[in-house]
Design a protein around this motif. Structure first.
Motif, PDB file in Angstrom:
ATOM      1  N   GLN A  45       0.964  -1.092  -0.062  1.00  0.00           N
ATOM      2  CA  GLN A  45       0.093   0.126   0.027  1.00  0.00           C
ATOM      3  C   GLN A  45       1.117   1.184   0.064  1.00  0.00           C
ATOM      4  N   ASP A  47      -0.762   2.524  -8.856  1.00  0.00           N
ATOM      5  CA  ASP A  47      -1.633   1.043  -8.368  1.00  0.00           C
ATOM      6  C   ASP A  47      -0.708  -0.030  -8.491  1.00  0.00           C
ATOM      7  N   ILE A  48      -0.806  -0.881  -7.633  1.00  0.00           N
ATOM      8  CA  ILE A  48      -0.220  -2.200  -7.651  1.00  0.00           C
ATOM      9  C   ILE A  48      -1.493  -3.243  -7.615  1.00  0.00           C
ATOM     10  N   PRO A  49      -1.573  -3.855  -8.691  1.00  0.00           N
ATOM     11  CA  PRO A  49      -2.894  -4.691  -8.956  1.00  0.00           C
ATOM     12  C   PRO A  49      -2.659  -5.922  -7.771  1.00  0.00           C
ATOM     13  N   ASN A  50      -3.841  -6.534  -7.479  1.00  0.00           N
ATOM     14  CA  ASN A  50      -3.760  -7.811  -6.470  1.00  0.00           C
ATOM     15  C   ASN A  50      -4.990  -8.449  -7.292  1.00  0.00           C
ATOM     16  N   ALA A  76      -6.891   1.431  -9.806  1.00  0.00           N
ATOM     17  CA  ALA A  76      -7.406   0.207  -9.431  1.00  0.00           C
ATOM     18  C   ALA A  76      -8.451  -0.500 -10.151  1.00  0.00           C
TER      19      ALA A  76
END
Lengths: 531, 399
Positions: free
Chosen positions: B167, B172-175, B206
Motif C-alpha cells: 500500500q 496502482d499495484i494490482p492484486n 485500481a
C-alpha cells in the motif's frame, strides 16, 4: 401537512405510492399534531443519514423526515424499536441455528460425534462424517444469513450498524471448533442486547459467551495449564489497544484471573460436587449462566497484580474486578472511541472528535449510546466533505436497501456468497482482529472487480434472492423464471441519489443499454461506493 | 548483464514507454531480470518444529509432546539432520530437502523484529510497513517503497486484498488471488464505462486494472495449464496456486507477494502430524512446485518466507505454543547461496531464551531484507534507506 408535496412529481412506480401511503400513515399515527413539516432532505441530511444508517431506504427516510435529525437520533439510541418485517422474522425463525437453543445444538453435535466415533470404518462412516460437516456448515451459513437480514431489514438502522461493528470488534471465526454452533446465539443474545448499553456489560457478555470462550481458547485456560490467548486479545483488541501500556506480565496475570472460565459440559452434576472443599475453596462457588461456567476447581486462586493493583484470589469476582479495572483505563475510552470513529467517520478520524468521544466514555462509565451521540452531534462527522469508502458489508447492505427497499427476500444465501466473494464474510475472519474498516483495505484492484460483479448480480435481478428453497427448485432441470431487473429509478433514488450524482456517473447511466446495466452502473459508481 | 546494467537498461526502456498503470504484457520486463516473491505466513508459525534444534536437550525437555525426535535413519518420523545442530521437520523430506541438497535454500534463525508486543496484528503491520517501530506512518509498505525505487519491475499481490506491504506506492499495484482461476466478467464496452466513472478519482488505476487483469491473466494461465497438466496437484492445494503465480512471475511480473494463514497453534499443534505439519507440508509442496514451474527462471528468482514472530520455546498446557519472538526466515532460489544456516546465532538453552520464553532476535528483518534486496537489484544506500528507513542493511551473502 402534505408529505406527498415533498416528493418528486413523477408518480410512476408502485413503490412510490406505497411510500407516500406509509408517510401519511406515519404522520397520522404521530402523537404530536404540530409536527413541523420537514422539507426534502438537503445534502447535509442525506450525508448525515448515510453515516447513521447502513444505507438509506424509504423507511428510514420517512422516519427522518417525520422526526427531524435530533428526535430521529434519540429514537435510534433509545433502542426501543428493534423489529423486523414479519416475513423476514419468519425466515430467520426457520433457521435451526437460530431457533434451537445453543445447549441443544452442542449436545446434538456431541452425540453425533460419539455415534460417528463408534461406527466401524467404511463408506457409511464416511457418509455420516460428511453429513455432520454439512450440517455444521449450514448452521454457520444460517448465522451469517440471520445477521445480514437484520442489517438490511432491521427497523433501527443505526443499531444494525453498531451490532455489526461489535460483531467485528469482538470477532469470532465460525469455522473454528464449535463456534459455528453458537454464532447465531452470539449475534442475537450476546452482542445485540448490549450493543447500545454499557461497554463493560458488552465485554462481560462476550467473555461469558461460548463463542468467545471457544474461539480464543479460554475454555482450555485452566490452573497449571494456562492459555494466554484470550487474555492477550482481550486487552489488545477488545479494550486497550496494543502499546497502551500493559505488559507481558499483565497478560499472564489476566490469564490466571481467567482460569476456570469455560463452557459448561453436558452433565452439570459433576460440577455441583466440585465446589465442596476438596481444594479448600468452599466459599468460591461454581458460577453458571447459560453455557458459561466458572469452575473453581480449574481456577488459580493465587493473588494477582494487574496494572500494579492487587487482585485477591477469590474466584469469579476476580474477573469482574479485572474488567472494571481494564475498562476504566483511559486507554480503553480512547481506543474504543477511535475504533468507532474510524468506522463511522474517517479512516483517520480527527483527534478532537476522538477525544470528545473518549471524554463522554469516561463521564458515562462507558455508555455506548452516549458516545455515539457525541459522535453524531459533532461537526467533525461531516467536516470538509470527507467521504468514506464503504467496506463490502456496507456496500452490500446499502445496495440491497436501495435496490429492493424493504421488499422481503425469501433466500438470503446469495448475500452470504457475495460477502464471501468480496472477502468480508461475517464470522469469517480467521484472526480475532476483525475485518479492517479503512478504505485502502477494500479498494485494491481485485476488490473493485469483485464489487462490480456483485453490483451486477444485485442490480440485474439475476440472483436467487426471491427463490424459495424447495426440493423442486433445487433440482437442476427446473425451468427458472426469467430474471427481472428491479426498477431502481424510484422516489427514493430521486430523493437521495439523483440530486447529488456526479457528472461521470450521469454519463455512465446515460450509456446503459438495459435496466440491468443502469442498475449495475449506479451501484458501481463512486457516488454510491463512498458515503 | 549485471544488476546495475540491468537497472540502467530498464530505466532507459521505461523512459520510452508510455506510462501505463496496467502492468501486464505491455510492460513485460526483460526475461532474465531478477524476481522476488515474499511469502508471508500469518499467525506466527512455530519455527522450532520446522528447524529442529536437535542438539539441544533443553528442546526435548521443553516439548514433552511436541518435540521431533533426533535424527535417526531408522525412524522416518525423526528430524532430518541439516548440520550438527539443526534438523528439518521430516514432512518436508520430499519438497524442501532436495532444495537444501542443491544448496538452493538457506534458513536464518533468530530473525524477526524489534517489536515485543507479541501481537500478531501489530507485528505483521510493523513488518509490512518496514519502518522503525516508533515511526510507523499510516499505510506505507516496504514493498511499495521498493517498487518506487525500481523501474521495469512490475509488481503484483496474489491476494484478495492489497496487503499493507504494497500500500501507498503512489501508483496502482494490482492484486488478484490465484486460489481460483480468474475470469473476466464484463465486456470491453461495460469495462470502459465502469472505469470511466472512476477516471477522476484516486481509484482510477485500481478500477482499470481490476477490470482488465482477470481477462489478460486467465488466457495465459489457460495456455500454461494445458501444457503443464501432467502430475498437477489437486485443484485446491497451495501448489496449484503457486504454479499459477509462477506463470505470472515468469512472464509478466517481477515483484510479488502472497500470504498463507493458519499458523496460530495455541492448542494441539502436533509435531510430524497434525495442524502445523499439514501446513508445513502444504507450504513445502507449494514452494517446490513454484521452483519447478519457473523452469530456467528459477535461477533469477529469490523467495523469502517469513512470519511475524516465533512461538514460546516451551509447549503450553494445551499441547500448543503461545506467541513468541524470534523466528526462522527462509530464503530460496536457484542462485541462492543456500544449504546453510545463516546469520547470527545464539545457544539453544534456557539461558539463551529471551525473557525465559522465546528466541531472541539477532537478525533484524529490515537489515537482512535490506541487504538481500540491495544485492538483488543493486540498490544504492539511499535507495535502501527509502525502503527501510534507518535500517543497517546486513549482507548475509544470500544471493
Amino acid at each position: 401537512m402534505n408529505p406527498a408535496s415533498t416528493q418528486p412529481k413523477r408518480l410512476r412506480s408502485p413503490r412510490l405510492i406505497l411510500l407516500t401511503a406509509g408517510l401519511l400513515l406515519a404522520c397520522a399515527a404521530s402523537a404530536q399534531p404540530a409536527v413541523t413539516p420537514t422539507p426534502a432532505p438537503g445534502s447535509t441530511d442525506v450525508r448525515w443519514l448515510q453515516r447513521a444508517t447502513f444505507g438509506i431506504d424509504s423507511a428510514s427516510l420517512a422516519s427522518y423526515r417525520q422526526l427531524g435529525r435530533q428526535r430521529w437520533l434519540d429514537a435510534q439510541l433509545a433502542d426501543h424499536d428493534d423489529t423486523l418485517p414479519p416475513a423476514i422474522s419468519a425466515l430467520i425463525a426457520s433457521y435451526p441455528a437460530v431457533s434451537t437453543p445453543p445447549e441443544e445444538l452442542l449436545d446434538k453435535e456431541a452425540e453425533a460425534r460419539r455415534q460417528l466415533k463408534a461406527m466401524p470404518d467404511g463408506d457409511a462412516k464416511v457418509a455420516a462424517k460428511k453429513d455432520l460437516q454439512k450440517q455444521s456448515r449450514e448452521l454457520a451459513q444460517q448465522a451469517q444469513q440471520a445477521e445480514l437480514l437484520h442489517a438490511i431489514y432491521g427497523s433501527n438502522p443505526l443499531k444494525e450498524q453498531i451490532v455489526w461493528f461489535w460483531l467485528n470488534h469482538f470477532s469470532v471465526y465460525a469455522a473454528k471448533g464449535r463456534v459455528r454452533l453458537v454464532a447465531a446465539d452470539y449475534e442475537e443474545h450476546v452482542i445485540r442486547p448490549h450493543a447500545l448499553g454499557k461497554f463493560r456489560d458488552l465485554l462481560l457478555a462476550t467473555l461469558k459467551s461460548p463463542a468467545m470462550l471457544e474461539f480464543l481458547d479460554n475454555a482450555k485456560n485452566v490452573k497449571g495449564k494456562t492459555n494466554e490467548n484470550y487474555a492477550r486479545e482481550l486487552m489488545e483488541l477488545h479494550t486497550l489497544g496494543v502499546g497502551s501500556g500493559y505488559t507481558q506480565q499483565d497478560v499472564q496475570q489476566l490469564a490466571l484471573i481467567l482460569t476456570g472460565a469455560g463452557i459448561a459440559p453436558k452433565t452439570p452434576r459433576r460440577f455441583e460436587r466440585a465446589g465442596r472443599g476438596r481444594f479448600g475453596h468452599q466459599q468460591a462457588a461454581v458460577m453458571r449462566e447459560g453455557l458459561f461456567v466458572f469452575n473453581p476447581q480449574k481456577h488459580d486462586f493465587s493473588d494477582k497484580v494487574l496494572f500494579g493493583q492487587r487482585i485477591r484470589g477469590r474466584g469469579y469476582e476476580e474477573i469482574e474486578q479485572a474488567l472494571q479495572l481494564i475498562t476504566r483505563q483511559p486507554a480503553c475510552a480512547q481506543f474504543v472511541s477511535r475504533q468507532l470513529a474510524e468506522y463511522f467517520v474517517a479512516d483517520q478520524p480527527p483527534p478532537t472528535l476522538v477525544d470528545a468521544m473518549a471524554k463522554t466514555f469516561k463521564q458515562t462509565d462507558g455508555d455506548i449510546a452516549a458516545v455515539l451521540r457525541t459522535m453524531f452531534d459533532s461537526p467533525e462527522l461531516l467536516a470538509d466533505n470527507a467521504k468514506k469508502f464503504k467496506d463490502p458489508t456496507q456496500f452490500l447492505v446499502s445496495a440491497m436497501k436501495l435496490t429492493y427497499d424493504g421488499q422481503p427476500i425469501s433466500n438470503a444465501q446469495p448475500l452470504v456468497n457475495w460477502l464471501n466473494q468480496m472477502g468480508e464474510p461475517v464470522f469469517g475472519r480467521i484472526t480475532p482482529d476483525g475485518w479492517p474498516v479503512d478504505g485502502a483495505s477494500w479498494s485494491g484492484s481485485g476488490q473493485m472487480a469483485s464489487r462490480f460483479e456483485v453490483a451486477r448480480a444485485i442490480g440485474s435481478g439475476r440472483n436467487k434472492l426471491f427463490m424459495v428453497d424447495s426440493p423442486e427448485n433445487a433440482a437442476a432441470d427446473t425451468p427458472r423464471q426469467r430474471p427481472i431487473a428491479p426498477a431502481m429509478d424510484t422516489a427514493l433514488y430521486h430523493a437521495v441519489i439523483e440530486p447529488y450524482l456526479s457528472e461521470s456517473a450521469k454519463v455512465a447511466l446515460g450509456k446503459a443499454a438495459t435496466v440491468a446495466e443502469w442498475n449495475t452502473y449506479l451501484l458501481s459508481s463512486p457516488d454510491f461506493n463512498y458515503r | 548483464m549485471n544488476r546495475r546494467e540491468f537497472l540502467l537498461t530498464a530505466a532507459a526502456a521505461a523512459a520510452t514507454l508510455p506510462a501505463l498503470s496496467f502492468s501486464g504484457k505491455l510492460f513485460a520486463a526483460p526475461t532474465s531480470s531478477p524476481r522476488f516473491l515474499l511469502v508471508f505466513l500469518r499467525g506466527g508459525y512455530d519455527c522450532n518444529n520446522l528447524l529442529v534444534p536437535y542438539a539441544s536437550d533443553f528442546y526435548y525437555e521443553s516439548r514433552p509432546t511436541l518435540a521431533i525426535a533426533r535424527p535417526d535413519p531408522a525412524n522416518p518420523n525423526s528430524a532430518i539432520a541439516l548440520d550438527a545442530q539443526w534438523g528439518l521437520n521430516p514432512v518436508l523430506r520430499d519438497s524442501l530437502l532436495p532444495l537444501w541438497q542443491r544448496k538452493q535454500i538457506a534458513f536464518v534463525p533468530f530473525a524477526g523484529t524489534d517489536d515485543l508486543s507479541r501481537s500478531h496484528f501489530e507485528t505483521q503491520n510493523n513488518i509490512e510497513a518496514g519502518q522503525p517501530s516508533a515511526a510507523h506512518s499510516f499505510r506505507s509498505g516496504f514493498l511499495a517503497r521498493l517498487s518506487e525505487q525500481l523501474t521495469g519491475v512490475p509488481a503484483i499481490a496474489f491476494t484478495k486484498n492489497l496487503p499493507l506491504s504494497f500500500q501507498g506506492a503512489g501508483k496502482d499495484i494490482p492484486n488478484i488471488s490465484m486460489k481460483a482461476e480468474p475470469k473476466a466478467r464484463f465486456d470491453a464496452r461495460q469495462s470502459s464505462i465502469l472505469s470511466d466513472m472512476y477516471k477522476e478519482t484516486p481509484l482510477a488505476a485500481a478500477t482499470a486494472d481490476g477490470l482488465a487483469l482477470p481477462g489478460s491473466i486467465s488466457d495465459d494461465l489457460r495456455n500454461e495449464m494445458v501444457k503443464a497438466s501432467g502430475g498437477a496437484p489437486s485443484a485446491r492445494s497451495f501448489a496449484t496456486e503457486t504454479r499459477r503465480i509462477a506463470t505470472l512471475m515468469r512472464d509478466q511480473y517481477r515483484l510479488g507477494f502472497v500470504d498463507v494463514g493458519g499458523w496460530d497453534t495455541h492448542v494441539n499443534q502436533g509435531s510430524v502430524s497434525g495442524g502445523l505439519a499439514n501446513n508445513l507440508r502444504n507450504l513445502g509442496e507449494g514452494l517446490a512446485a513454484y521452483a519447478e514451474a519457473l523452469g530456467d527462471e528459477w535461477n533469477n528468482t529469490t523467495v523469502v518466507v517469513l512470519s511475524e514472530f516465533g512461538r514460546t520455546f516451551r509447549e503450553n498446557g494445551d499441547k500448543g505454543t503461545d506467541h513468541g519472538h524470534g523466528t526462522v526466515h527462509w530464503v530460496l532460489g536457484g542462485k541462492v547461496n543456500g544449504g546453510r544456516i545463516a546469520g547470527e546465532q545464539a545457544s539453544v538453552n534456557a539461558s539463551g531464551l529471551l525473557q525465559n520464553r522465546d528466541y531472541p532476535v539477532l537478525n533484524n528483518y529490515r537489515d537482512v531484507l535490506g541487504g538481500l534486496l540491495g544485492r538483488t537489484w543493486g540498490l544504492s544506500g539511499s535507495q535502501l534507506q527509502h525502503v527501510f528507513p534507518q535500517a543497517q542493511p546486513k549482507d548475509l551473502q544470500l544471493v
